[in-house]
Scaffold this motif. Structure first.
Motif, PDB file in Angstrom:
ATOM      1  N   ARG A   1     -44.548 -26.269 -14.515  1.00  0.00           N
ATOM      2  CA  ARG A   1     -44.615 -27.453 -13.415  1.00  0.00           C
ATOM      3  C   ARG A   1     -45.471 -27.931 -14.860  1.00  0.00           C
ATOM      4  NH1 ARG A   1     -47.031 -25.606  -8.242  1.00  0.00           N
ATOM      5  NH2 ARG A   1     -44.379 -25.562  -7.162  1.00  0.00           N
ATOM      6  N   GLY A   2     -45.406 -27.951 -16.223  1.00  0.00           N
ATOM      7  CA  GLY A   2     -45.760 -28.970 -17.162  1.00  0.00           C
ATOM      8  C   GLY A   2     -46.622 -27.940 -18.281  1.00  0.00           C
ATOM      9  N   THR A   3     -47.115 -26.524 -18.050  1.00  0.00           N
ATOM     10  CA  THR A   3     -48.424 -26.091 -18.231  1.00  0.00           C
ATOM     11  C   THR A   3     -47.977 -25.120 -19.053  1.00  0.00           C
ATOM     12  OG1 THR A   3     -49.960 -26.780 -17.137  1.00  0.00           O
ATOM     13  CG2 THR A   3     -49.895 -25.048 -18.120  1.00  0.00           C
ATOM     14  N   GLU A   4     -47.405 -24.639 -20.457  1.00  0.00           N
ATOM     15  CA  GLU A   4     -47.012 -23.976 -20.811  1.00  0.00           C
ATOM     16  C   GLU A   4     -48.014 -22.261 -21.238  1.00  0.00           C
ATOM     17  OE1 GLU A   4     -46.440 -23.461 -26.065  1.00  0.00           O
ATOM     18  OE2 GLU A   4     -44.873 -25.766 -25.288  1.00  0.00           O
ATOM     19  N   TYR A   5     -47.402 -21.839 -20.810  1.00  0.00           N
ATOM     20  CA  TYR A   5     -48.031 -19.712 -21.026  1.00  0.00           C
ATOM     21  C   TYR A   5     -46.936 -19.027 -21.683  1.00  0.00           C
ATOM     22  CZ  TYR A   5     -45.448 -18.953 -16.981  1.00  0.00           C
ATOM     23  OH  TYR A   5     -44.096 -18.600 -16.175  1.00  0.00           O
ATOM     24  N   ALA A   6     -47.918 -18.287 -22.332  1.00  0.00           N
ATOM     25  CA  ALA A   6     -47.516 -17.031 -22.860  1.00  0.00           C
ATOM     26  C   ALA A   6     -46.695 -16.204 -21.793  1.00  0.00           C
ATOM     27  CB  ALA A   6     -48.036 -16.739 -23.529  1.00  0.00           C
ATOM     28  N   VAL A   7     -45.682 -15.349 -22.101  1.00  0.00           N
ATOM     29  CA  VAL A   7     -44.920 -14.416 -21.323  1.00  0.00           C
ATOM     30  C   VAL A   7     -44.912 -13.142 -22.492  1.00  0.00           C
ATOM     31  CG1 VAL A   7     -43.239 -13.420 -20.202  1.00  0.00           C
ATOM     32  CG2 VAL A   7     -43.966 -16.120 -19.675  1.00  0.00           C
ATOM     33  N   ASN A   8     -46.094 -12.675 -22.563  1.00  0.00           N
ATOM     34  CA  ASN A   8     -46.158 -11.032 -23.414  1.00  0.00           C
ATOM     35  C   ASN A   8     -45.871 -10.423 -22.709  1.00  0.00           C
ATOM     36  OD1 ASN A   8     -48.578 -12.698 -24.919  1.00  0.00           O
ATOM     37  ND2 ASN A   8     -50.106 -11.960 -23.402  1.00  0.00           N
ATOM     38  N   PHE A   9     -45.152  -9.332 -21.884  1.00  0.00           N
ATOM     39  CA  PHE A   9     -43.954  -8.636 -21.341  1.00  0.00           C
ATOM     40  C   PHE A   9     -43.209  -9.224 -20.800  1.00  0.00           C
ATOM     41  CE2 PHE A   9     -49.102  -7.397 -21.496  1.00  0.00           C
ATOM     42  CZ  PHE A   9     -48.736  -6.166 -22.465  1.00  0.00           C
ATOM     43  N   LEU A  10     -41.718  -8.693 -21.158  1.00  0.00           N
ATOM     44  CA  LEU A  10     -40.943  -9.126 -20.705  1.00  0.00           C
ATOM     45  C   LEU A  10     -40.250  -7.737 -19.927  1.00  0.00           C
ATOM     46  CD1 LEU A  10     -39.338 -10.646 -24.329  1.00  0.00           C
ATOM     47  CD2 LEU A  10     -40.140 -12.359 -22.418  1.00  0.00           C
ATOM     48  N   PRO A  11     -39.911  -8.388 -18.704  1.00  0.00           N
ATOM     49  CA  PRO A  11     -39.110  -7.826 -17.864  1.00  0.00           C
ATOM     50  C   PRO A  11     -37.771  -7.422 -18.257  1.00  0.00           C
ATOM     51  CG  PRO A  11     -38.104 -10.031 -17.370  1.00  0.00           C
ATOM     52  CD  PRO A  11     -38.993  -9.984 -18.575  1.00  0.00           C
ATOM     53  N   LYS A  12     -37.891  -5.250 -18.656  1.00  0.00           N
ATOM     54  CA  LYS A  12     -36.745  -4.448 -18.948  1.00  0.00           C
ATOM     55  C   LYS A  12     -36.567  -3.534 -17.775  1.00  0.00           C
ATOM     56  CE  LYS A  12     -37.412  -6.000 -22.665  1.00  0.00           C
ATOM     57  NZ  LYS A  12     -36.188  -6.454 -23.788  1.00  0.00           N
ATOM     58  N   VAL A  13     -35.213  -2.670 -18.082  1.00  0.00           N
ATOM     59  CA  VAL A  13     -35.381  -1.901 -17.396  1.00  0.00           C
ATOM     60  C   VAL A  13     -34.558  -0.601 -18.280  1.00  0.00           C
ATOM     61  CG1 VAL A  13     -33.097  -1.141 -15.824  1.00  0.00           C
ATOM     62  CG2 VAL A  13     -33.452  -3.280 -15.555  1.00  0.00           C
ATOM     63  N   LYS A  14     -35.481   0.066 -17.731  1.00  0.00           N
ATOM     64  CA  LYS A  14     -35.461   2.247 -17.927  1.00  0.00           C
ATOM     65  C   LYS A  14     -34.159   2.702 -17.515  1.00  0.00           C
ATOM     66  CE  LYS A  14     -38.955   4.560 -17.666  1.00  0.00           C
ATOM     67  NZ  LYS A  14     -40.210   5.864 -17.969  1.00  0.00           N
ATOM     68  N   ILE A  15     -33.292   3.183 -17.981  1.00  0.00           N
ATOM     69  CA  ILE A  15     -32.465   4.491 -17.631  1.00  0.00           C
ATOM     70  C   ILE A  15     -32.933   5.987 -18.294  1.00  0.00           C
ATOM     71  CG2 ILE A  15     -29.956   4.767 -17.529  1.00  0.00           C
ATOM     72  CD1 ILE A  15     -29.523   1.582 -17.915  1.00  0.00           C
ATOM     73  N   GLU A  16     -32.558   6.577 -17.239  1.00  0.00           N
ATOM     74  CA  GLU A  16     -32.872   8.223 -17.651  1.00  0.00           C
ATOM     75  C   GLU A  16     -31.561   8.799 -17.239  1.00  0.00           C
ATOM     76  OE1 GLU A  16     -37.905   9.110 -17.713  1.00  0.00           O
ATOM     77  OE2 GLU A  16     -36.729   7.933 -16.113  1.00  0.00           O
ATOM     78  N   VAL A  17     -31.260   9.752 -18.461  1.00  0.00           N
ATOM     79  CA  VAL A  17     -29.871  10.380 -18.309  1.00  0.00           C
ATOM     80  C   VAL A  17     -29.836  11.585 -18.454  1.00  0.00           C
ATOM     81  CG1 VAL A  17     -27.395  10.598 -18.253  1.00  0.00           C
ATOM     82  CG2 VAL A  17     -28.283   8.326 -18.282  1.00  0.00           C
ATOM     83  N   ALA A  18     -29.781  12.949 -17.553  1.00  0.00           N
ATOM     84  CA  ALA A  18     -29.697  14.438 -18.353  1.00  0.00           C
ATOM     85  C   ALA A  18     -27.951  14.210 -18.783  1.00  0.00           C
ATOM     86  CB  ALA A  18     -30.786  15.448 -16.923  1.00  0.00           C
TER      87      ALA A  18
END
Length: 112
Positions: A47-64
């Motif tokens: 909406r016309g305002t710039e802001y910082a995204v410090n943490f990006l969405p990720k997916v953690k996969i764990e496999v044994a």
């Protein structure tokens, strides 16, 4: 036994799951996480305002996996998750001392 943990881009999840299935992995755990690496986030305009995204969405996969499957699983994740862009993610492998299947009481490699 080993735990293979991968942090990847969310849109690569289906490709990684398919690659792991083809590599013989029968189960995995997926968690939605946020974080950053070398890219240190980015800026967006809302909406016309710039802001910082410090943490990006990720997916953690764990496999044994059993020790002899480690290299195959790491290679499958690497090939499926790679885009060639910054932020593709990381894979960590660490030792798993003991595993128990709750339903049957099977232990260690039989429980995987």
């Amino acid at each position: 036994m080993k735990i293979v943990m991968a942090i990847i881009k969310p849109f690569k999840l289906d490709e990684v799951r398919d690659a792991l299935t083809a590599a013989g992995v029968h189960g995995l755990t997926v968690t939605e996480v946020k974080g950053y690496g070398r890219q240190k986030g980015h800026t967006e305009i809302y909406r016309g305002t710039e802001y910082a995204v410090n943490f990006l969405p990720k997916v953690k996969i764990e496999v044994a996996v059993a020790d002899d499957q480690e290299d195959k699983v790491v290679q499958a994740i690497t090939n499926a998750a790679k885009t060639g862009q910054i932020g593709d993610g990381k894979i960590f492998v660490y030792d798993l001392d003991h595993a128990v299947r709750i339903r049957t009481g099977e232990t260690d490699a039989a429980a995987l």
